[in-house]
Design a protein around this motif. Structure first.
Motif, mmCIF file in Angstrom:
data_model
loop_
_atom_site.group_PDB
_atom_site.id
_atom_site.type_symbol
_atom_site.label_atom_id
_atom_site.label_comp_id
_atom_site.label_asym_id
_atom_site.label_seq_id
_atom_site.Cartn_x
_atom_site.Cartn_y
_atom_site.Cartn_z
ATOM 1 N N HIS A 1 0.826 -1.211 0.000
ATOM 2 C CA HIS A 1 0.000 0.000 0.000
ATOM 3 C C HIS A 1 0.860 1.260 0.000
ATOM 4 O O HIS A 1 0.459 2.306 -0.539
ATOM 5 N N TRP A 2 2.051 1.158 0.615
ATOM 6 C CA TRP A 2 2.919 2.328 0.714
ATOM 7 C C TRP A 2 3.864 2.470 -0.473
ATOM 8 O O TRP A 2 4.741 3.342 -0.465
ATOM 9 N N VAL A 3 3.687 1.620 -1.477
ATOM 10 C CA VAL A 3 4.439 1.753 -2.732
ATOM 11 C C VAL A 3 3.481 2.356 -3.750
ATOM 12 O O VAL A 3 2.543 1.685 -4.198
ATOM 13 N N PRO A 4 3.648 3.623 -4.117
ATOM 14 C CA PRO A 4 2.654 4.326 -4.939
ATOM 15 C C PRO A 4 2.251 3.593 -6.211
ATOM 16 O O PRO A 4 1.060 3.545 -6.561
ATOM 17 N N GLU A 5 3.222 2.989 -6.896
ATOM 18 C CA GLU A 5 2.881 2.328 -8.161
ATOM 19 C C GLU A 5 2.133 1.006 -7.960
ATOM 20 O O GLU A 5 1.533 0.474 -8.897
ATOM 21 N N LEU A 6 2.168 0.448 -6.736
ATOM 22 C CA LEU A 6 1.472 -0.806 -6.456
ATOM 23 C C LEU A 6 0.140 -0.598 -5.741
ATOM 24 O O LEU A 6 -0.717 -1.489 -5.754
ATOM 25 N N ARG A 7 -0.053 0.542 -5.125
ATOM 26 C CA ARG A 7 -1.240 0.791 -4.300
ATOM 27 C C ARG A 7 -2.553 0.533 -5.039
ATOM 28 O O ARG A 7 -3.472 -0.060 -4.457
ATOM 29 N N PRO A 8 -2.714 0.900 -6.302
ATOM 30 C CA PRO A 8 -4.022 0.701 -6.957
ATOM 31 C C PRO A 8 -4.343 -0.763 -7.247
ATOM 32 O O PRO A 8 -5.506 -1.095 -7.497
ATOM 33 N N PHE A 9 -3.328 -1.621 -7.225
ATOM 34 C CA PHE A 9 -3.526 -3.014 -7.610
ATOM 35 C C PHE A 9 -3.847 -3.882 -6.392
ATOM 36 O O PHE A 9 -3.895 -3.410 -5.264
ATOM 37 N N THR A 10 -4.068 -5.172 -6.649
ATOM 38 C CA THR A 10 -4.348 -6.127 -5.580
ATOM 39 C C THR A 10 -3.300 -7.236 -5.606
ATOM 40 O O THR A 10 -2.448 -7.285 -6.500
ATOM 41 N N GLY A 11 -3.435 -8.148 -4.660
ATOM 42 C CA GLY A 11 -2.513 -9.279 -4.604
ATOM 43 C C GLY A 11 -2.651 -10.237 -5.767
ATOM 44 O O GLY A 11 -1.820 -11.139 -5.921
ATOM 45 N N LEU A 12 -3.678 -10.076 -6.586
ATOM 46 C CA LEU A 12 -3.823 -10.890 -7.791
ATOM 47 C C LEU A 12 -2.890 -10.414 -8.909
ATOM 48 O O LEU A 12 -2.658 -11.147 -9.866
ATOM 49 N N ASN A 13 -2.389 -9.190 -8.770
ATOM 50 C CA ASN A 13 -1.476 -8.636 -9.751
ATOM 51 C C ASN A 13 -0.093 -9.242 -9.572
ATOM 52 O O ASN A 13 0.405 -9.367 -8.449
ATOM 53 N N GLU A 14 0.544 -9.636 -10.655
ATOM 54 C CA GLU A 14 1.835 -10.316 -10.584
ATOM 55 C C GLU A 14 2.911 -9.441 -9.940
ATOM 56 O O GLU A 14 3.749 -9.934 -9.185
ATOM 57 N N GLU A 15 2.890 -8.131 -10.228
ATOM 58 C CA GLU A 15 3.896 -7.253 -9.648
ATOM 59 C C GLU A 15 3.742 -7.156 -8.132
ATOM 60 O O GLU A 15 4.738 -7.133 -7.396
ATOM 61 N N VAL A 16 2.505 -7.114 -7.662
ATOM 62 C CA VAL A 16 2.258 -7.078 -6.222
ATOM 63 C C VAL A 16 2.708 -8.383 -5.588
ATOM 64 O O VAL A 16 3.358 -8.399 -4.536
ATOM 65 N N SER A 17 2.376 -9.510 -6.228
ATOM 66 C CA SER A 17 2.756 -10.809 -5.689
ATOM 67 C C SER A 17 4.273 -10.941 -5.610
ATOM 68 O O SER A 17 4.819 -11.422 -4.608
ATOM 69 N N GLN A 18 4.972 -10.489 -6.655
ATOM 70 C CA GLN A 18 6.436 -10.543 -6.639
ATOM 71 C C GLN A 18 7.003 -9.681 -5.523
ATOM 72 O O GLN A 18 7.953 -10.081 -4.829
ATOM 73 N N TYR A 19 6.430 -8.508 -5.332
ATOM 74 C CA TYR A 19 6.890 -7.622 -4.260
ATOM 75 C C TYR A 19 6.727 -8.311 -2.898
ATOM 76 O O TYR A 19 7.644 -8.293 -2.071
ATOM 77 N N VAL A 20 5.558 -8.931 -2.678
ATOM 78 C CA VAL A 20 5.285 -9.587 -1.398
ATOM 79 C C VAL A 20 6.289 -10.700 -1.139
ATOM 80 O O VAL A 20 6.867 -10.803 -0.044
ATOM 81 N N PHE A 21 6.529 -11.534 -2.145
ATOM 82 C CA PHE A 21 7.370 -12.706 -1.913
ATOM 83 C C PHE A 21 8.863 -12.430 -2.089
ATOM 84 O O PHE A 21 9.676 -13.326 -1.868
ATOM 85 N N ASN A 22 9.204 -11.211 -2.437
ATOM 86 C CA ASN A 22 10.604 -10.811 -2.421
ATOM 87 C C ASN A 22 11.003 -10.214 -1.071
ATOM 88 O O ASN A 22 12.177 -9.902 -0.854
ATOM 89 N N GLN A 23 10.038 -10.058 -0.165
ATOM 90 C CA GLN A 23 10.336 -9.501 1.151
ATOM 91 C C GLN A 23 10.928 -10.578 2.061
ATOM 92 O O GLN A 23 10.595 -11.758 1.939
ATOM 93 N N PRO A 24 11.800 -10.184 2.970
ATOM 94 C CA PRO A 24 12.433 -11.163 3.878
ATOM 95 C C PRO A 24 11.392 -11.944 4.685
ATOM 96 O O PRO A 24 10.475 -11.366 5.266
ATOM 97 N N GLY A 25 11.530 -13.242 4.672
ATOM 98 C CA GLY A 25 10.666 -14.116 5.461
ATOM 99 C C GLY A 25 9.403 -14.576 4.777
ATOM 100 O O GLY A 25 8.749 -15.508 5.266
ATOM 101 N N SER A 26 9.018 -13.971 3.654
ATOM 102 C CA SER A 26 7.740 -14.320 3.012
ATOM 103 C C SER A 26 7.729 -15.749 2.487
ATOM 104 O O SER A 26 6.802 -16.516 2.759
ATOM 105 N N LYS A 27 8.757 -16.108 1.736
ATOM 106 C CA LYS A 27 8.797 -17.457 1.179
ATOM 107 C C LYS A 27 8.962 -18.493 2.287
ATOM 108 O O LYS A 27 8.345 -19.566 2.239
ATOM 109 N N GLU A 28 9.774 -18.174 3.291
ATOM 110 C CA GLU A 28 9.963 -19.094 4.407
ATOM 111 C C GLU A 28 8.649 -19.286 5.183
ATOM 112 O O GLU A 28 8.341 -20.384 5.634
ATOM 113 N N PHE A 29 7.897 -18.196 5.314
ATOM 114 C CA PHE A 29 6.603 -18.277 5.992
ATOM 115 C C PHE A 29 5.648 -19.167 5.214
ATOM 116 O O PHE A 29 4.956 -20.014 5.794
#
Length: 317
Positions: free
Chosen positions: A225-253
């Motif tokens: 939400h705090w990334v301006p170019e990603l805020r309008p999209f949802t987790g169904l968007n590939e760019e949002v999904s990549q951002y989420v799973f590139n964060q530390p701990g996401s894949k391990e979780f």
């Protein structure tokens, strides 16, 4: 009180069944014990809609039956030579003096090896009050008190049954068509899978899903939400999904929770529990929880679990 469904008695020819048991027929063939679904839950939460849905799917449905009559009804179904293979009964607080006998009836059914499931329809106090006020009818347990008093008394009475339910459906935000769609997804299939899962994304700021068996909290992941170019999209968007799973701990979780669900699913199968709802939450239910739900659902499908994904709060902001 809703109008009881047509309860035409099954044919009596065929297998002879003694009271309290499912014995072999005189011809030497085993009596076919019908599958049973018990529909219960809060008054105003949609029990009648659930009953009508199962009736449309070919189930033999009886509304507001005293619990002690359920085992004899299953025996009558066994006499029908397969003509009554699926029975659904609605049990609720309208039969107040009979409701205490439900536990004994369930024990009898278990002793008869009847394959039974309990579907419990839940709803928030606010939604139930609104529904009762809209039809200008009292709650069946409110007596001289308020509607909320009747709801509180009913919750207390049904607490143990809710804990034993195989499937809990929260209808607070569902319309009739959405409730029917949920039931169709669970009961329309010809083959009954070992385990069905619903993975539901949600926003914590809108409240916890009351029908969740397990709750996953994704708020430790940085918020798109705090990334301006990603805020309008949802987790169904590939760019949002990549951002989420590139964060530390996401894949391990995701890996760790998949392993946990693998253990839980095996236990549910051993215990005969056929339904599980996994609620995956973030702040608003738009980005992180949606992306995590989609990945988690794919993992469950790969494990052989029939899985439905629901995004409860996506688009609500």
């Amino acid at each position: 009180m809703s109008t009881p469904h047509d309860t035409q008695e099954p044919e009596r020819d065929g297998a002879q069944v003694s009271t309290g048991t499912m014995r072999e027929a005189d011809q030497g063939e085993s009596a076919a014990i019908p599958e049973l679904v018990i529909i219960s839950g809060m008054s105003g939460a949609g029990r009648s809609t659930a009953a009508k849905c199962l009736e449309d799917l070919g189930w033999f449905v009886v509304d507001n039956i005293p619990p002690e009559l359920i085992p004899p009804m299953v025996e009558l179904g066994a006499r029908s030579q397969g003509n009554v293979a699926k029975i659904a009964v609605v049990v609720d607080v309208r039969g107040r003096r009979f409701f205490a006998n439900l536990k004994e009836s369930l024990a009898t059914l278990d002793a008869q090896n009847v394959k039974r499931r309990i579907v419990f329809l839940e709803s928030s106090d606010e939604a139930l009050v609104r529904r009762f006020e809209s039809v200008r009818r009292p709650h069946p347990l409110q007596g001289d008190g308020r509607i909320v008093d009747g709801i509180a008394a009913e919750r207390d009475l049904l607490r143990e049954l809710r804990g034993d339910a195989d499937l809990v459906i929260d209808t607070s935000s569902l319309n009739v068509h959405e409730l029917r769609a949920k039931l169709d997804a669970q009961f329309a299939g010809e083959e009954v899978p070992e385990l069905r899962a619903t993975v539901m994304s949600f926003g914590f700021k809108y409240g916890l899903p009351v029908d969740a068996d397990m709750v996953v909290d994704c708020r430790f992941i940085p918020n798109p939400h705090w990334v301006p170019e990603l805020r309008p999209f949802t987790g169904l968007n590939e760019e949002v999904s990549q951002y989420v799973f590139n964060q530390p701990g996401s894949k391990e979780f995701l890996d760790g929770y998949t392993e946990l669900l693998r253990l839980v699913a095996a236990g549910y199968r051993r215990e005969g529990k056929r339904y599980v709802t996994v609620a995956v939450g973030c702040t608003g239910g738009k980005h992180r929880s949606v992306a995590m739900s989609e990945k988690l659902a794919r993992r469950l499908i790969a494990e052989g679990v029939e899985t439905v994904v629901v995004h409860r709060d996506m688009g609500r902001e």
